[in-house]
Structures are given as structure tokens and as C-alpha cells.
Write a protein that holds these residues in place. Structure first.
Motif, PDB file in Angstrom:
ATOM      1  N   GLY A  21      75.127  20.177 111.023  1.00  0.00           N
ATOM      2  CA  GLY A  21      75.464  21.114 110.144  1.00  0.00           C
ATOM      3  C   GLY A  21      75.547  20.395 108.623  1.00  0.00           C
ATOM      4  O   GLY A  21      75.446  21.118 107.620  1.00  0.00           O
ATOM      5  N   ALA A  22      75.219  19.125 108.531  1.00  0.00           N
ATOM      6  CA  ALA A  22      75.191  18.548 107.425  1.00  0.00           C
ATOM      7  C   ALA A  22      73.673  18.662 106.861  1.00  0.00           C
ATOM      8  O   ALA A  22      72.867  18.741 107.457  1.00  0.00           O
ATOM      9  N   ASP A  23      73.486  18.791 105.423  1.00  0.00           N
ATOM     10  CA  ASP A  23      72.231  18.887 104.751  1.00  0.00           C
ATOM     11  C   ASP A  23      71.875  17.191 104.714  1.00  0.00           C
ATOM     12  O   ASP A  23      72.523  16.316 104.875  1.00  0.00           O
ATOM     13  N   PHE A  24      70.355  17.388 104.651  1.00  0.00           N
ATOM     14  CA  PHE A  24      69.858  16.015 104.776  1.00  0.00           C
ATOM     15  C   PHE A  24      70.655  15.094 103.911  1.00  0.00           C
ATOM     16  O   PHE A  24      71.045  13.719 104.182  1.00  0.00           O
ATOM     17  N   ALA A  25      70.735  15.344 102.619  1.00  0.00           N
ATOM     18  CA  ALA A  25      71.345  14.188 101.446  1.00  0.00           C
ATOM     19  C   ALA A  25      72.558  13.805 101.917  1.00  0.00           C
ATOM     20  O   ALA A  25      72.941  12.646 101.641  1.00  0.00           O
ATOM     21  N   ALA A  26      73.562  14.769 102.215  1.00  0.00           N
ATOM     22  CA  ALA A  26      74.999  14.529 102.703  1.00  0.00           C
ATOM     23  C   ALA A  26      74.820  13.680 103.869  1.00  0.00           C
ATOM     24  O   ALA A  26      75.637  12.676 104.007  1.00  0.00           O
ATOM     25  N   ALA A  27      73.973  13.929 105.014  1.00  0.00           N
ATOM     26  CA  ALA A  27      73.796  13.257 106.029  1.00  0.00           C
ATOM     27  C   ALA A  27      73.628  11.737 105.798  1.00  0.00           C
ATOM     28  O   ALA A  27      74.216  10.549 106.332  1.00  0.00           O
ATOM     29  N   GLU A  28      72.440  11.698 105.137  1.00  0.00           N
ATOM     30  CA  GLU A  28      72.038  10.347 104.633  1.00  0.00           C
ATOM     31  C   GLU A  28      73.080   9.376 103.718  1.00  0.00           C
ATOM     32  O   GLU A  28      73.091   8.156 104.278  1.00  0.00           O
ATOM     33  N   ASP A  29      73.745  10.194 103.203  1.00  0.00           N
ATOM     34  CA  ASP A  29      74.831   9.427 102.070  1.00  0.00           C
ATOM     35  C   ASP A  29      75.829   8.779 103.270  1.00  0.00           C
ATOM     36  O   ASP A  29      76.541   7.798 103.447  1.00  0.00           O
ATOM     37  N   ALA A  30      76.319   9.581 104.210  1.00  0.00           N
ATOM     38  CA  ALA A  30      77.454   9.409 104.989  1.00  0.00           C
ATOM     39  C   ALA A  30      76.787   8.242 106.135  1.00  0.00           C
ATOM     40  O   ALA A  30      77.800   7.549 106.438  1.00  0.00           O
ATOM     41  N   VAL A  31      75.662   8.303 106.459  1.00  0.00           N
ATOM     42  CA  VAL A  31      75.119   7.256 107.356  1.00  0.00           C
ATOM     43  C   VAL A  31      75.202   5.764 106.511  1.00  0.00           C
ATOM     44  O   VAL A  31      75.430   4.904 107.131  1.00  0.00           O
ATOM     45  N   GLN A  32      74.830   5.797 105.561  1.00  0.00           N
ATOM     46  CA  GLN A  32      74.762   4.636 104.746  1.00  0.00           C
ATOM     47  C   GLN A  32      76.180   4.138 104.495  1.00  0.00           C
ATOM     48  O   GLN A  32      76.479   2.991 104.754  1.00  0.00           O
ATOM     49  N   LEU A  63      82.806  14.578 106.663  1.00  0.00           N
ATOM     50  CA  LEU A  63      83.914  15.435 106.617  1.00  0.00           C
ATOM     51  C   LEU A  63      84.868  15.021 105.491  1.00  0.00           C
ATOM     52  O   LEU A  63      85.148  16.015 104.600  1.00  0.00           O
ATOM     53  N   ASP A  64      84.997  13.763 105.338  1.00  0.00           N
ATOM     54  CA  ASP A  64      85.925  13.345 104.147  1.00  0.00           C
ATOM     55  C   ASP A  64      85.276  13.615 102.866  1.00  0.00           C
ATOM     56  O   ASP A  64      85.901  14.167 101.855  1.00  0.00           O
ATOM     57  N   ARG A  72      82.728  23.179  98.212  1.00  0.00           N
ATOM     58  CA  ARG A  72      82.258  23.361  99.348  1.00  0.00           C
ATOM     59  C   ARG A  72      83.456  23.598 100.750  1.00  0.00           C
ATOM     60  O   ARG A  72      83.154  23.300 101.873  1.00  0.00           O
ATOM     61  N   ARG A  73      84.340  24.428 100.127  1.00  0.00           N
ATOM     62  CA  ARG A  73      85.496  24.861 101.158  1.00  0.00           C
ATOM     63  C   ARG A  73      84.623  25.612 102.326  1.00  0.00           C
ATOM     64  O   ARG A  73      85.142  25.549 103.532  1.00  0.00           O
ATOM     65  N   VAL A  74      83.885  26.418 102.023  1.00  0.00           N
ATOM     66  CA  VAL A  74      83.097  27.474 103.168  1.00  0.00           C
ATOM     67  C   VAL A  74      82.631  26.492 103.992  1.00  0.00           C
ATOM     68  O   VAL A  74      82.679  26.602 105.144  1.00  0.00           O
ATOM     69  N   ARG A  75      81.838  25.655 103.471  1.00  0.00           N
ATOM     70  CA  ARG A  75      81.091  24.653 104.274  1.00  0.00           C
ATOM     71  C   ARG A  75      81.936  23.767 105.274  1.00  0.00           C
ATOM     72  O   ARG A  75      81.815  23.659 106.405  1.00  0.00           O
ATOM     73  N   GLU A  76      83.070  23.558 104.753  1.00  0.00           N
ATOM     74  CA  GLU A  76      84.099  22.702 105.498  1.00  0.00           C
ATOM     75  C   GLU A  76      84.523  23.525 106.658  1.00  0.00           C
ATOM     76  O   GLU A  76      84.535  22.932 107.723  1.00  0.00           O
ATOM     77  N   VAL A  77      84.795  24.598 106.523  1.00  0.00           N
ATOM     78  CA  VAL A  77      85.237  25.488 107.506  1.00  0.00           C
ATOM     79  C   VAL A  77      84.376  25.651 108.691  1.00  0.00           C
ATOM     80  O   VAL A  77      84.450  25.289 109.832  1.00  0.00           O
ATOM     81  N   ARG A  78      82.794  25.701 108.321  1.00  0.00           N
ATOM     82  CA  ARG A  78      81.969  25.730 109.249  1.00  0.00           C
ATOM     83  C   ARG A  78      81.577  24.161 109.867  1.00  0.00           C
ATOM     84  O   ARG A  78      81.768  24.332 111.382  1.00  0.00           O
ATOM     85  N   VAL A  79      81.761  23.106 109.383  1.00  0.00           N
ATOM     86  CA  VAL A  79      81.530  21.741 109.873  1.00  0.00           C
ATOM     87  C   VAL A  79      82.535  21.490 110.743  1.00  0.00           C
ATOM     88  O   VAL A  79      82.554  20.930 111.723  1.00  0.00           O
ATOM     89  N   SER A  84      82.957  17.818 118.538  1.00  0.00           N
ATOM     90  CA  SER A  84      83.571  16.357 118.323  1.00  0.00           C
ATOM     91  C   SER A  84      82.867  15.234 117.967  1.00  0.00           C
ATOM     92  O   SER A  84      81.741  15.526 118.451  1.00  0.00           O
ATOM     93  N   PRO A  85      83.151  14.347 117.201  1.00  0.00           N
ATOM     94  CA  PRO A  85      82.347  13.054 116.837  1.00  0.00           C
ATOM     95  C   PRO A  85      81.944  12.448 118.145  1.00  0.00           C
ATOM     96  O   PRO A  85      82.708  12.394 119.260  1.00  0.00           O
TER      97      PRO A  85
END
Length: 381
Positions: A21-32, A63-64, A72-79, A84-85
Motif C-alpha cells: 500500500g505504500a506509494d513508490f516515493a514513501a516506500a523508497e524512503d523507508a527502505v533507505q 508506518l512511523d 495522511r490519516r486516512v491512508r494510515e488506517v488503510r496501511v 504484518s511485517p
């Protein structure tokens, strides 16, 4: 600390986050962020499942970040409702990341930077050092690129040709800083070849291997540029040459010729010659004819003029050169070389000096300046 393992795992971990559910930019940042954590933790406490560890930490980082952004509260509920990790479903998204990072909406420079970051797993600092730009400048370039592709569906088909051009751009940058971009491009192209059965992917890999094999002989001990004809061929990497030829032959056997296969065939003919005098220039001209037919590239036509000059004599080369735009990069340097071969050192010296003034790199400028000086010394003698 296995940096190569981290960089290999990066695209698949980004893929897991995007599928959750993460968009690409957020996923890439989190992985870095997870990679930074791995560098800190792994030397003392290496995980049994490196990919699972990275997915878990990256997901928590995502998630943090989501919780910290009130918009992005609405998105937080979705993710939060996602699995689970952990590694989760074994889906290899590396190929889609290649396509995404080579999106046609990106400039070539942005596509290269994003590929090195998301697929290569390099940090912004490493990429900035490799391209000799400030880290802040590279960070802005990568951020703009991520925003550009953030709305692109992850499962959309991509263009292999665009991906190959991006990888070729990486390879041609060579190396600087603490990242060898030529070796990184070969690693990424190997990775791509393992995921897609495509003759031009194989052609590009062969081309890179054959060119890279000559690297030890390309510069002298003092850093001076050594032209192909003057290189000590004992320094060439025969293992890379053999691998490149094998990869190329398998690609050519499929009888679907493309530009990278044609370029690799030319490189293979150079590699096959034990000395410069034994080079099969006639066959090289034939391959340049194929390359021009495929691409109609002015650069291919320029290189063909050099090959014609070797195969049929310098005047034939000059005749082929006369058909090209004199403003073409390295046109003047080629003219100088052919005029020298034709027994006209005065014209050659003048052209070498002129070419040096517009040389694209310091080593090439120095080489052309020395060529001019050599001929002028001979003329004065």
C-alpha cells in the motif's frame, strides 16, 4: 557487512512495501532508512533472514512516517490493515522497478539517479559523489524524480529499450568517488538479464563486459589516456572478454539483431585481435553498416568513418567524414587522425589543437594537445 547483499535486496524490499500500500516515493524512503539501520546493526547482530529483517524495519519506518503526517490519516488506517511485517508473498518486483525508474517522463539524468537509488541501493551521498555534484543537488533531483513517478501504477508494462539506455548512461559515466559506476552498471545489467529473456539485454551486457575488459590498459601509470591501438593488450581481462563473447554469440544466434548487439560485435572484433595491425577492419565496417542501418546515429557514422579509413585507406575515411556535420562531437579529432594517416601532418597538427579546445574531458584534451605538440615538433625538425 555485505554491501552487495544490501544493494541486491533493495528492489525486492521496495516491491514488498509497494504491494502493501505504500506509494513508490514513501516506500523508497523507508527502505533507505532501513538500509542505514542495517549498516548500524548488522555488523554486531547479523540477521538470519536479511530480506525479512529489511522488510520488517522498512515497513515500520513507513508506518512511523505515515503516523507523523496528519494529512495522511486516512491512508494510515488503510496501511495498518495490511499484512504484518515480514517478507510476505515472494514476488520479484525488480523488473517493474527498472521500468518505473526509466519512465519516459523523467529526464535521462533523473532516470539514472533514480535507478541507482531504487534499483542499485546506493545512497544519495554515493550517487552525488559519483556524479561530482553536491549531495543537496542530487537529493533534489531524486526527490523530483520520485514525485514524477509516484502516481504510476506499479504493474504497468515498461519499455526495455529505455531501461537499457539508462543502464548504458550509467556505464559510460565510468567511476569516481567511492562507487564504480561501470561495475555498478554491469551488476544491474546482469540482474536485468537474469529476469528478462531479451537479446538486447544480453547484447548490452556483452558490450559492457567487452569494454570493461580493456579498462586496465586504457590509461597509463601517469593517468594519460592510451588509445586503443597503443594499449598493452596483455592487460586486457581475458575472462571478461570470453564471457562477453559467449553472451554475445548466444544473443546473435536468436537472429533478432539490435544496436547493442551490433556494438558488442564491433567490440568483440577488437578484442579478438592480438595486435592492432591484426584488427579485422573490413568486418568492423560491415558491422558499422548494420549499426547505421539500425540507428542512423551520427556517432555511429563518425566511428564508421574511422573504420573505413583503416579498412580502405585514410582518403576513403576522409570522404566518409565529409558527409557528416562538422559540429559533431569528436569530428575534428577524427579528421586530424585521418589527415595524419594521409601524410598531412601540418593539417593534422592544426586540427588536433582545435579538437583539444573542445574536448569533453580533461584526459582527452591532454591527449589531443600532446598529439598536436608531437606533430609540431616533427614539423619544426
Amino acid at each position: 557487512m555485505d554491501d552487495a547483499l544490501l544493494r541486491t535486496l533493495t528492489p525486492s524490499v521496495i516491491g514488498v512495501l509497494v504491494r502493501r500500500g505504500a506509494d513508490f516515493a514513501a516506500a523508497e524512503d523507508a527502505v533507505q532508512d532501513a538500509l542505514v539501520e542495517a549498516v548500524r546493526v548488522w555488523p554486531e547482530d547479523p540477521p538470519k533472514d536479511p530480506k525479512g529483517w529489511l522488510v520488517t524495519v522498512a515497513w515500520r519506518k513507513f508506518l512511523d512516517a505515515a503516523r507523523a503526517d496528519t494529512s495522511r490519516r486516512v491512508r494510515e488506517v488503510r496501511v495498518e490493515a495490511e499484512p504484518s511485517p515480514g517478507p510476505g508473498e515472494e514476488v520479484d518486483d525488480t523488473l517493474q522497478l527498472y521500468f518505473l525508474c526509466a519512465h519516459p517522463a523523467l529526464t535521462p539524468a533523473s532516470a539514472v539517479a533514480l535507478t541507482l537509488r531504487a534499483v542499485g541501493g546506493l545512497t544519495t551521498r554515493q550517487i552525488a559523489q559519483a556524479y561530482l555534484v553536491p549531495e543537496a543537488t542530487m537529493a533534489q533531483r531524486i526527490s523530483r524524480a520520485k514525485r514524477t513517478v509516484s502516481g504510476v501504477r506499479f504493474d504497468q508494462p515498461g519499455d526495455v529499450a529505455t531501461v537499457l539506455r539508462v543502464l548504458y548512461l550509467v556505464f559510460n559515466e565510468g567511476y569516481s568517488g567511492d562507487v564504480d559506476l561501470a561495475e555498478e552498471a554491469i551488476r544491474l545489467t546482469r540482474q536485468l538479464a537474469a529476469r528478462i529473456d531479451h537479446e538486447e539485454v544480453a547484447g548490452l551486457l556483452a558490450l559492457m563486459l567487452l569494454h570493461h575488459a580493456r579498462r586496465p590498459a586504457r590509461t597509463g601509470p601517469d593517468g594519460r589516456l592510451v588509445p586503443l591501438a597503443e594499449q598493452d593488450r596483455r592487460l586486457w581481462n581475458t575472462r571478461l572478454i570470453a564471457e562477453g563473447v559467449d553472451v554475445l554469440q548466444a544473443a546473435l544466434a536468436r537472429d533478432r539483431l539490435g544496436e547493442f548487439q551490433a556494438q558488442a560485435a564491433i567490440a568483440a572484433l577488437h578484442a579478438d585481435a592480438r595486435t592492432a595491425d591484426e584488427t579485422d577492419w573490413v568486418q568492423i565496417v560491415e558491422w558499422y553498416d548494420e549499426l547505421v542501418r539500425l540507428t542512423d546515429s551520427p556517432v555511429a557514422r563518425l566511428n564508421r568513418a574511422v573504420a573505413v579509413g583503416e579498412a580502405d585507406g585514410p582518403r576513403a575515411g576522409l570522404a566518409a567524414l565529409a558527409e557528416l556535420d562538422p559540429a559533431l562531437p569528436r569530428h575534428t579529432a577524427v579528421a586530424a587522425y585521418l589527415h595524419e594517416r594521409d601524410g598531412d601532418p601540418a593539417t593534422a597538427a592544426r586540427l588536433y589543437a582545435e579538437a583539444a579546445r573542445s574536448a569533453p574531458s580533461l584526459p582527452e584534451r591532454d591527449h589531443l594537445t600532446r598529439q598536436a605538440a608531437r606533430l609540431n615538433t616533427r614539423l619544426r625538425g
